[in-house]
Motif scaffolding. Structure first.
Motif, PDB file in Angstrom:
ATOM      1  N   LYS A  89       0.679  -1.235   0.003  1.00  0.00           N
ATOM      2  CA  LYS A  89      -0.020   0.013   0.086  1.00  0.00           C
ATOM      3  C   LYS A  89       0.869   1.327   0.151  1.00  0.00           C
ATOM      4  O   LYS A  89       0.307   2.120  -0.404  1.00  0.00           O
ATOM      5  CB  LYS A  89      -1.015   0.063   1.140  1.00  0.00           C
ATOM      6  CG  LYS A  89      -0.299   0.170   2.539  1.00  0.00           C
ATOM      7  CD  LYS A  89      -1.337   0.284   3.702  1.00  0.00           C
ATOM      8  CE  LYS A  89      -0.787   0.588   5.089  1.00  0.00           C
ATOM      9  NZ  LYS A  89      -1.756   0.366   5.954  1.00  0.00           N
ATOM     10  N   GLN A  90       2.233   1.229   0.409  1.00  0.00           N
ATOM     11  CA  GLN A  90       3.064   2.015   0.383  1.00  0.00           C
ATOM     12  C   GLN A  90       3.778   2.297  -1.145  1.00  0.00           C
ATOM     13  O   GLN A  90       3.867   3.565  -1.634  1.00  0.00           O
ATOM     14  CB  GLN A  90       4.083   2.133   1.296  1.00  0.00           C
ATOM     15  CG  GLN A  90       3.653   2.065   2.647  1.00  0.00           C
ATOM     16  CD  GLN A  90       4.687   1.634   3.683  1.00  0.00           C
ATOM     17  OE1 GLN A  90       5.510   0.782   3.572  1.00  0.00           O
ATOM     18  NE2 GLN A  90       4.205   1.736   5.104  1.00  0.00           N
ATOM     19  N   VAL A  91       4.090   1.222  -1.784  1.00  0.00           N
ATOM     20  CA  VAL A  91       4.879   1.429  -3.017  1.00  0.00           C
ATOM     21  C   VAL A  91       3.866   1.400  -4.115  1.00  0.00           C
ATOM     22  O   VAL A  91       4.560   2.122  -5.141  1.00  0.00           O
ATOM     23  CB  VAL A  91       5.810   0.076  -3.311  1.00  0.00           C
ATOM     24  CG1 VAL A  91       6.668   0.076  -2.127  1.00  0.00           C
ATOM     25  CG2 VAL A  91       4.986  -1.096  -3.354  1.00  0.00           C
ATOM     26  N   GLN A 406      -2.395   3.945   9.434  1.00  0.00           N
ATOM     27  CA  GLN A 406      -0.990   4.525   9.404  1.00  0.00           C
ATOM     28  C   GLN A 406      -1.061   4.950   7.685  1.00  0.00           C
ATOM     29  O   GLN A 406      -1.423   4.135   6.975  1.00  0.00           O
ATOM     30  CB  GLN A 406       0.156   3.645   9.681  1.00  0.00           C
ATOM     31  CG  GLN A 406       0.077   3.322  11.200  1.00  0.00           C
ATOM     32  CD  GLN A 406       1.546   2.811  11.377  1.00  0.00           C
ATOM     33  OE1 GLN A 406       2.452   3.290  12.189  1.00  0.00           O
ATOM     34  NE2 GLN A 406       1.791   1.624  10.879  1.00  0.00           N
ATOM     35  N   GLY A 407      -0.787   6.005   7.561  1.00  0.00           N
ATOM     36  CA  GLY A 407      -0.510   6.860   6.121  1.00  0.00           C
ATOM     37  C   GLY A 407      -1.688   7.249   5.578  1.00  0.00           C
ATOM     38  O   GLY A 407      -1.768   7.784   4.569  1.00  0.00           O
ATOM     39  N   GLN A 408      -2.769   7.165   6.354  1.00  0.00           N
ATOM     40  CA  GLN A 408      -4.201   7.626   5.898  1.00  0.00           C
ATOM     41  C   GLN A 408      -4.279   8.960   6.455  1.00  0.00           C
ATOM     42  O   GLN A 408      -3.809   9.344   7.338  1.00  0.00           O
ATOM     43  CB  GLN A 408      -5.331   6.808   6.428  1.00  0.00           C
ATOM     44  CG  GLN A 408      -5.027   5.314   6.063  1.00  0.00           C
ATOM     45  CD  GLN A 408      -4.994   5.060   4.367  1.00  0.00           C
ATOM     46  OE1 GLN A 408      -5.601   5.376   3.756  1.00  0.00           O
ATOM     47  NE2 GLN A 408      -3.839   4.152   4.038  1.00  0.00           N
ATOM     48  N   THR A 409      -5.298   9.769   5.804  1.00  0.00           N
ATOM     49  CA  THR A 409      -5.757  10.992   6.206  1.00  0.00           C
ATOM     50  C   THR A 409      -7.375  11.212   6.253  1.00  0.00           C
ATOM     51  O   THR A 409      -8.030  10.488   5.412  1.00  0.00           O
ATOM     52  CB  THR A 409      -5.255  12.136   5.186  1.00  0.00           C
ATOM     53  OG1 THR A 409      -3.856  11.672   5.131  1.00  0.00           O
ATOM     54  CG2 THR A 409      -5.468  13.380   5.667  1.00  0.00           C
ATOM     55  N   ASN A 410      -7.752  11.863   7.047  1.00  0.00           N
ATOM     56  CA  ASN A 410      -9.154  12.085   7.300  1.00  0.00           C
ATOM     57  C   ASN A 410      -9.675  13.717   7.775  1.00  0.00           C
ATOM     58  O   ASN A 410      -8.440  14.173   8.337  1.00  0.00           O
ATOM     59  CB  ASN A 410     -10.072  10.980   8.008  1.00  0.00           C
ATOM     60  CG  ASN A 410      -9.219  10.891   9.157  1.00  0.00           C
ATOM     61  OD1 ASN A 410      -8.413  10.315   9.591  1.00  0.00           O
ATOM     62  ND2 ASN A 410      -9.536  11.798  10.353  1.00  0.00           N
ATOM     63  N   THR A 411     -10.914  14.123   7.398  1.00  0.00           N
ATOM     64  CA  THR A 411     -11.168  15.523   8.045  1.00  0.00           C
ATOM     65  C   THR A 411     -11.254  15.480   9.540  1.00  0.00           C
ATOM     66  O   THR A 411     -10.549  16.321  10.009  1.00  0.00           O
ATOM     67  CB  THR A 411     -12.463  15.952   7.428  1.00  0.00           C
ATOM     68  OG1 THR A 411     -12.399  15.669   6.042  1.00  0.00           O
ATOM     69  CG2 THR A 411     -12.704  17.221   7.779  1.00  0.00           C
ATOM     70  N   LEU A 412     -12.017  14.491  10.032  1.00  0.00           N
ATOM     71  CA  LEU A 412     -12.258  14.403  11.344  1.00  0.00           C
ATOM     72  C   LEU A 412     -11.763  13.022  12.017  1.00  0.00           C
ATOM     73  O   LEU A 412     -12.183  12.084  11.445  1.00  0.00           O
ATOM     74  CB  LEU A 412     -13.749  14.921  11.644  1.00  0.00           C
ATOM     75  CG  LEU A 412     -14.305  14.488  13.141  1.00  0.00           C
ATOM     76  CD1 LEU A 412     -13.787  15.415  14.307  1.00  0.00           C
ATOM     77  CD2 LEU A 412     -15.623  14.660  13.405  1.00  0.00           C
ATOM     78  N   THR A 413     -10.794  12.949  12.923  1.00  0.00           N
ATOM     79  CA  THR A 413     -10.938  11.691  13.741  1.00  0.00           C
ATOM     80  C   THR A 413     -11.419  11.728  15.109  1.00  0.00           C
ATOM     81  O   THR A 413     -11.511  12.625  15.798  1.00  0.00           O
ATOM     82  CB  THR A 413      -9.174  11.809  13.995  1.00  0.00           C
ATOM     83  OG1 THR A 413      -8.553  11.552  12.837  1.00  0.00           O
ATOM     84  CG2 THR A 413      -8.872  10.383  14.744  1.00  0.00           C
TER      85      THR A 413
END
Length: 500
Positions: A89-91, A406-413
């Protein structure tokens, strides 16, 4: 009637004034220095064997890695580079991004047969994707694969493609993404592939394996599960710098991030005060107080007292039920996401305003995080109920373990604090890497929920010297570090005594 109120964070707010371009240029300067070190090594002017860029979450490390790959290939002493990381999922996205930048004919992604059909079409359009080393084009200049994949096929690649410009190794430079997530024994399998290794990564991430599985547990000199760069802090052939600016968080979150990276010389934020916020209309009472507080961008901790007993400290359906009720209120309200765009140099471009239900992109608006799989099962069920009741778009709200996010992004955690309900500190619940991942995913709002009693837990916990085993990076004593982190939160307590 409103009974809930929040005390402001007791840690110091940012007073540097270094935001926008004045923050971003600090990273640009460090990356330029790293490129200089890379070129000095290729020139033979410096004996660098490793160039390491330490990054906080959201510092733009992938951007830095891509730039260094391009600069390496432009050097006359570099004809072929490798790019690797611990996980597919990184490469995989890296291959697409580098192919977009360099051209499809120059970039090849090598994956296992099991992963071949999982490669997205946009990556296939940008890079050559192969399973066998026999299918790698001879003209390719960038070969990308996990450390497992390169370990198994590198010798065959070299027999077929020959050595790179250095005449002895497959690559002139091997780039390692998320280097602080790569354990020592995995690095040892690929370190021979190039005379120069460039590692870029987030030092606050978790190790890839559970340290409790370590057969050398208790002997830090023989711990194959530690991140490989940790052994080169004072090595004369290793060049190391920190990226001092982060792009992801709100300016109001910066004191929390500094609590995780307390040993850094400086840490600044590209987003300025007020650049991002969540506006919530149509609520009243405690729900309004809570979500207005979260919407400011300050890290927020809600401690709940008077709950029925939980099944386990970190499998807590009563606490999750409180959270579900507040999420129900939030989704039923009118939520507006305010933001600001920046150019590549951190210069503000335009303000953006979008209703939360119309937010576009691959990242979810809300991510609900928990530490254990059983707890995430409960969170998944909650997300399914909310999605069905409100007919939410697929992926608008998700649930995940912290480790998988890990490595993910979101608006509200929204997350359950790993110490919630605990009777003491142990290697799992006090792991700062896990808490750091929890607290560094959000671009706008962060809400942690916990049973009341965190301060008492830390007051009564016995002293534990040193660093939790298996966790990369320099860490202070657990009690003191957790106290420092809590000081960066705006905290409120909800009492349910007599209501449940």
């Amino acid at each position: 009637m409103t009974t809930l109120n929040f005390t402001p964070p007791s840690s110091m707010a940012d007073a540097t004034g270094a935001h926008h371009a004045s923050a971003a240029i600090q990273n640009l300067d460090v990356v330029t220095q790293a490129i200089g070190a890379l070129q000095d090594a290729l020139d033979g002017h410096e004996p660098h064997e490793r160039v390491l860029l330490k990054a906080a979450a959201g510092a733009g490390k992938t951007f830095a890695l891509k730039r260094m790959v391009v600069e390496a290939l432009a050097h006359e002493s570099c004809t072929r580079v490798g790019v690797t990381a611990f996980a597919n999922k990184q490469v995989i996205p890296l291959a697409g991004q580098l192919g977009d930048q360099l051209g499809r004919e120059r970039v090849c992604l090598s994956v296992s047969e099991a992963w071949f059909d999982k490669v997205p079409d946009w990556v296939r359009d940008k890079a050559t994707v192969v399973i066998s080393y026999k299918d790698i084009p001879e003209s390719v200049e960038v070969i990308i694969g996990t450390t497992h994949k390169l370990e198994g096929s590198a010798r065959y690649m070299r027999d077929r493609l020959g050595n790179a410009h250095n005449g002895e190794r497959l690559f002139d430079v091997l780039f390692v993404d998320e280097a602080w997530q790569l354990p020592n024994h995995r690095y040892a399998k690929v370190s021979w592939l190039a005379p120069l290794i460039v590692g870029v990564g987030d030092v606050g991430q978790l190790p890839p394996l559970d340290p409790s599985q370590n057969p050398w547990r208790g002997d830090p000199g023989h711990n194959p599960y530690r991140a490989w760069p940790e052994g080169f802090g004072h090595d004369p052939n290793t060049w190391t710098r920190e990226l001092p600016a982060v792009w992801r968080p709100t300016a109001e979150q910066l004191p929390l991030w500094r609590a995780f990276y307390s040993d850094w010389a400086s840490l600044t934020c590209v987003a300025g005060p007020g650049d991002r916020a969540l506006e919530v209309d149509g609520l009243s009472g405690d729900a309004k107080v809570l979500w207005d507080q979260v919407g400011t961008g300050q890290p927020t901790l809600l401690e709940v007292d008077g709950l029925p007993d939980a099944e386990a400290p970190d499998i807590d359906q009563p606490l999750l039920s409180v959270l579900e009720a507040y999420l129900e209120d939030l989704i039923s309200a009118q939520v507006t996401i305010h933001g600001r765009t920046y150019d590549a140099h951190g210069v503000p471009q335009q303000s953006t305003t979008v209703p939360a239900l119309e937010q576009e992109g691959d990242d979810p608006v809300i991510a609900v995080l928990a530490t254990r799989n059983a707890a995430v099962d409960d969170a998944f069920a909650m997300v399914e109920r909310l999605t069905e009741r409100h007919r939410l778009p697929d992926g608008w709200i998700v649930a995940s373990t912290v480790d998988s996010w890990q490595g993910q992004t979101n608006t509200l955690t929204v997350a359950v604090h790993p110490l919630s309900g605990a009777s003491g500190l142990d290697a799992f619940n006090s792991a700062f890497g896990r808490l750091a991942v929890t607290c560094t995913r959000a671009t706008h709002g962060l809400l942690l929920v916990s049973r009341a009693g965190l301060d008492e837990l830390l007051d009564n916990a016995p002293a534990v010297p040193g660093t939790p085993l298996g966790e990369p990076g320099t860490r202070e004593l657990p009690r003191q570090t957790h106290r420092r982190i809590l000081k960066a939160f705006s905290r409120g307590q909800l009492s349910l005594e007599g209501t449940v």
